[in-house]
Design a protein around this motif. Structure first.
Motif, PDB file in Angstrom:
ATOM      1  N   ILE A 132       1.030  -1.307   0.125  1.00 53.38           N
ATOM      2  CA  ILE A 132      -0.129  -0.047   0.081  1.00 53.38           C
ATOM      3  C   ILE A 132       0.779   1.257  -0.117  1.00 53.38           C
ATOM      4  CG2 ILE A 132      -1.664   1.114   1.228  1.00 53.38           C
ATOM      5  CD1 ILE A 132      -2.935  -0.763  -0.214  1.00 53.38           C
TER       6      ILE A 132
ATOM      7  N   HIS B 151       1.315   1.397   6.677  1.00 55.32           N
ATOM      8  CA  HIS B 151       0.339   0.655   6.450  1.00 55.32           C
ATOM      9  C   HIS B 151       0.390  -0.438   7.332  1.00 55.32           C
ATOM     10  CE1 HIS B 151      -2.496  -2.446   4.549  1.00 55.32           C
ATOM     11  NE2 HIS B 151      -3.312  -1.516   4.489  1.00 55.32           N
TER      12      HIS B 151
ATOM     13  N   TRP C 160      -2.265  -3.820   9.009  1.00 56.34           N
ATOM     14  CA  TRP C 160      -3.475  -4.508   9.104  1.00 56.34           C
ATOM     15  C   TRP C 160      -3.516  -5.342  10.275  1.00 56.34           C
ATOM     16  CZ3 TRP C 160      -4.249 -10.202   8.005  1.00 56.34           C
ATOM     17  CH2 TRP C 160      -5.379 -10.491   7.738  1.00 56.34           C
TER      18      TRP C 160
ATOM     19  N   GLN D 193      -8.240   2.461   5.731  1.00 59.69           N
ATOM     20  CA  GLN D 193      -7.663   1.114   5.664  1.00 59.69           C
ATOM     21  C   GLN D 193      -6.707   0.816   4.447  1.00 59.69           C
ATOM     22  OE1 GLN D 193      -8.153  -0.801   8.598  1.00 59.69           O
ATOM     23  NE2 GLN D 193      -8.617   1.424   8.688  1.00 59.69           N
ATOM     24  N   PHE D 194      -7.499   0.388   3.310  1.00 58.57           N
ATOM     25  CA  PHE D 194      -6.445  -0.163   2.002  1.00 58.57           C
ATOM     26  C   PHE D 194      -6.797   0.756   0.985  1.00 58.57           C
ATOM     27  CE2 PHE D 194      -7.192  -3.724   4.518  1.00 58.57           C
ATOM     28  CZ  PHE D 194      -5.838  -4.412   4.559  1.00 58.57           C
TER      29      PHE D 194
END
Length: 381
Positions: A217, A287, A289, A324-325
């Motif tokens: 990302i 980035h 997750w 987020q993405f």
């Protein structure tokens, strides 16, 4: 009068990479130790280590000189401990049994995303970092950013309650590197507004070891921003990607970007973050997750660097958030930061420093919550 406890925290002094910057675990354990040093409920705290050499002297790479830390082997202190905390070394059933036989408690302090790491090591046939070995724990302590993915996994498989404890951090090791690079190389750490600079230097530091912190990302954000306004990006450094540069997927991925084609983005090795920030960085793009808090974020904020991230766990106004993405949104945020951050730098650093103060091991709120968990260990006795 409240009971006082003697604590041990496992610390791996015989790791293959004796470097405090090799991962966040060693730093986190030092911060936990320092928190307990300031607790009125703790009589004594010791780092507990073992291994083929049974060493109790940290290597220079751990940067622990002058921090008032005690080290001992397990056999030297086991009979004195009220609580043994699994941190940097994996406890065995025999370790836990020896603590339990004298009425003590055993805690596993989980600082990483075990669920995702265990799934990945299984699916991709990697060497496991930790394995379930039948050790009996009284509690699992985990950090806020791992609760969502790990609560059920850790609690069910360890057959004990899991409680979330505060994420703690201090600039201890960052300050050491800052001092070193200034004295040895005359490099200043910390962002300096420069409205006259046309192009900005962008850096990203995702480790690219597990899926939850990788560079895909950040590459997309930099690429989309570069396509939109190429004159605004002087260089983009993708740290920790040199080791994967020849993987066919990654090679073809970055090889089809304008930013690589034009020689603006480069793959880089792993560096001590304060050093790289001081030498080469104006803005950081990150980035993650399911890993919304980590030490790298704090090092960046500590230097006042404009920090573009997707963490919902950072308070609003700390760094610059994209969803987020969404690399399209990330690119818009990046270009906005390039144009406007310097006008708001003072307020930005004020918010960042307030947040970092809330993480400090000596913050009374953090001490309160850890003391609460210590007392809860012995409530049923």
């Amino acid at each position: 009068m409240a009971r006082k406890y003697k604590l041990g925290i496992t610390f791996n002094l015989e790791t293959d990479v004796a470097d405090i910057w090799s991962n966040g675990i060693h730093q986190n354990l030092v911060f936990l130790y320092q928190l307990f040093q300031h607790s009125s409920l703790v009589e004594d705290v010791t780092f507990v280590s073992w291994g083929p050499k049974n060493t109790t002297v940290p290597a220079a790479g751990f940067m622990l000189d002058g921090l008032d830390l005690k080290f001992a082997t397990f056999d030297e202190v086991a009979d004195e401990l009220d609580v043994l905390i699994e941190g940097g070394l994996l406890l065995t059933p025999d370790h836990a049994r020896r603590i339990h036989d004298k009425g003590g408690k055993v805690v596993s302090y989980k600082m990483g995303n075990d669920y995702i790491m265990d799934v990945e090591t299984t699916i991709f046939a990697r060497t496991p970092q930790r394995v379930l070995n039948g050790t009996v724990f009284d509690r699992i302590w985990t950090l806020p950013h791992h609760e969502n993915t790990n609560r059920s996994y850790l609690s069910i498989m360890n057959r004990c309650p899991l409680h979330v404890v505060p994420y703690i951090w201090a600039p201890t090791f960052c300050d050491m590197v800052i001092k070193n690079i200034k004295e040895k190389h005359n490099i200043d750490f910390g962002y300096k507004p420069n409205g006259e600079s046309v192009g900005k230097r962008i850096s990203s530091f995702e480790p690219n070891i597990f899926i939850f912190k990788n560079s895909f990302i950040p590459v997309l954000i930099c690429e989309q921003a570069y396509r939109t306004a190429p004159e605004k990006i002087k260089h983009a450094y993708m740290c920790n990607t040199y080791k994967i540069k020849d993987h066919k997927t990654f090679f073809n991925f970055i090889g089809r970007t304008n930013i690589v084609r034009d020689g603006i983005m480069t793959v880089e090795k792993r560096y001590q973050m304060p050093d790289f920030l001081g030498r080469y960085t104006d803005i950081v793009v990150a980035h993650q997750w399911e890993n919304g808090l980590n030490n790298a974020f704090n090092d960046i904020l500590y230097g006042g660097y404009p920090f573009i991230h997707n963490s919902t766990l950072l308070p609003k106004g700390v760094g610059y958030y994209y969803d987020q993405f969404d690399a399209f949104e990330g690119a818009k945020v990046l270009l906005d930061v390039i144009d406007n951050h310097d006008k708001n730098h003072h307020q930005y650093t004020k918010r960042a420093n307030e947040y970092l103060d809330s993480l400090h091991p000596t913050n009374p709120v953090n001490i309160y919550y850890y003391e609460k968990e210590l007392k809860r260990l012995f409530e049923d006795d």
